[in-house]
Design an enzyme around this catalytic site. Sequence first.
Site, PDB file in Angstrom:
ATOM      1  CG  ASP A  66       0.257  -2.806   6.179  1.00 47.38           C
ATOM      2  OD1 ASP A  66      -0.709  -2.887   6.964  1.00 47.38           O
ATOM      3  OD2 ASP A  66       0.182  -2.260   5.069  1.00 47.38           O
ATOM      4  CG  HIS A 103      -1.945   0.923   1.373  1.00 46.97           C
ATOM      5  ND1 HIS A 103      -1.734   2.235   1.701  1.00 46.97           N
ATOM      6  CD2 HIS A 103      -3.288   0.785   1.219  1.00 46.97           C
ATOM      7  CE1 HIS A 103      -2.903   2.857   1.738  1.00 46.97           C
ATOM      8  NE2 HIS A 103      -3.858   2.006   1.434  1.00 46.97           N
ATOM      9  CE  LYS A 124      -7.803  -0.771   6.065  1.00 43.89           C
ATOM     10  NZ  LYS A 124      -8.581  -0.241   4.950  1.00 43.89           N
ATOM     11  CD  GLN A 158      -7.032  -4.841   3.888  1.00 43.78           C
ATOM     12  OE1 GLN A 158      -7.965  -5.620   4.125  1.00 43.78           O
ATOM     13  NE2 GLN A 158      -7.227  -3.585   3.560  1.00 43.78           N
ATOM     14  CB  CYS A 179      -3.710   3.016  -1.642  1.00 45.05           C
ATOM     15  SG  CYS A 179      -4.840   4.347  -1.299  1.00 45.05           S
TER      16      CYS A 179
END
Lengths: 418, 151
Positions: free
Chosen positions: A203, A126, A229, A206, A373
């Site tokens: 990261d 991202h 999220k 997700q 993104c």
Amino acid sequence: MNPNISQIRKDFPILSTIVNEKQLVYLDNAATSQKPIQVINKLTDYYKNTNSNVHRGVHTLSGKATDEFEDVRLKVAKFINAPNYKQMNPIIWTRNTTESINIISMTWANDNLEENDEIVVTAMEHHSNLIPWQRLCKRKKAKLKIFPINNNQELDLKYLDEYINSNTKLVSIVHSSNSMGTINPIKTLIKKAKSVNAKVLIDGAQSVPHMPVDVTDLDCDFLVFSAHKMLGPTGLGILYVKKDILQNLEPHFLGGEMVLDVSYESATWNDIPMKFEAGTPNIADVIAFGSAIDYLNDIGMSKIREHESELTAFALNILDENKYLKNNSTLFGPKNILNRSGVLTFHSDIAHPHDLGTLLDNEGIAVRTGHHCTMPLMKSLGVPATLRASFYIYNTEEEITKFFECYSKSLRFFDNVR
Amino acid sequence: MYDEKILTLYNSIIQNHSRAPQNQSPINLITHQAIAINKFCGDEVQLNLKYNQNNFNISDLQLIAKGCSISIASSSIVSTLIIGLSSEKINLTRQIFEKMLDNQNITDTEIMLLGDLIYFQPLSQIQIRKKCSLLIWKSIENIKPLNPIEI
């Protein structure tokens, strides 16, 4: 036993919304998840009954707000299995995943990166896990290396030794790709990074919402993710920092809350983790996020992963049996269910994703269209944008069937006027 | 079937413009240029323009458009409308177009000026896609003179 999805759906008021006279099918979960009534109620309950500033007050409400606020910090530390979190809580509240990464780039990485050092990211990052490192590497005359991917948008591990070597200072990688659905073998990468004394930032924007993520087991140095999220409110990010780094980490933002003693000439910092949180924090959203964590824990993260894997397998099976879709639409990402999430990204030569997205919206189906993104990745794939459907705990096989029916219909609509 | 607004928006005229945009051929002299990018979706429009030295109207142009069918078709239609028009008339056309997107009443005379742009009327009900149809107009806002380039 599988989670009771019809019962779960009743907890999400927005799922009964009618869009364009059709029942909403919400498949834009990688952008943000919907919120259960428990989280919504907690937020309004806080403002109705507890609202007060934390940490400094001596009155009852301030004490209650502080207790609830700090309880959620403990809950989140436990949720990701942070080691010894009761002694020193390693959870820092930020605004979002992006801010969490930026803080590390401007503090630990800025203090430790030297000329010719290397930072490794992947080709599927991202923008938030790319641009901060671009700027830092330019300033420090360090090198930013982009770990290559193969034709299935998976990391090409034959490059492991070449890309992660004695010059590597930091490996900053996405666990689960927001645009391709790839789940990266982060344990392998962390192990390799540790063997060359590099630090690792994961990261987890997700992954943490969709599967068990255990920082003790992973042994990563930083983990970043966002509350919104994973059923929580917007405007709240999480930064986990491993103890040995946290103890020497300099605060980035300075001001109220983060100090112990202040004179006109100097100041000393508050204890960890408060020294990293200058100013009044996002109290209401933190407290409501606690209810989101409870909700996820009640279902169980393994069950959530299982449910999404089943939905993904169901989707891949429909695609496999639909000749028209097979011939006219490309699905990116791994074909193996074990290393793909519930993110399905499509490209078709028949029509631009935005036009397909408008037709799907007309049927009540919310998907995301665009570059997600990840512009460098889109450019390398030779597509301007893609159409992405992403699943969560409340999605059903019926919704996925409807998505594919409507996706095929939208492609045929444009196909017929070609 | 889809809503009336979808069927009107994606009618054959708009589809044809998006599949085969007008004015794609290079022009022999570029005096002005305009570029607009929609940073949210990556759609791009570039206009290479030749201005008439006497009346300062656009006498010829080349359109290079990348993006969704709404942005390409609107760019194509606008490119056919603006050749030979004064900058005042071009601005007036844009104002009428925006009035239409804002669901305001437009007169029969104004409709005449819009030409095939009238087919974008359903966008007044699809707020999120308005910006796609406005990209070409954003580029026109940013027309800049070039040192004349002879091709």
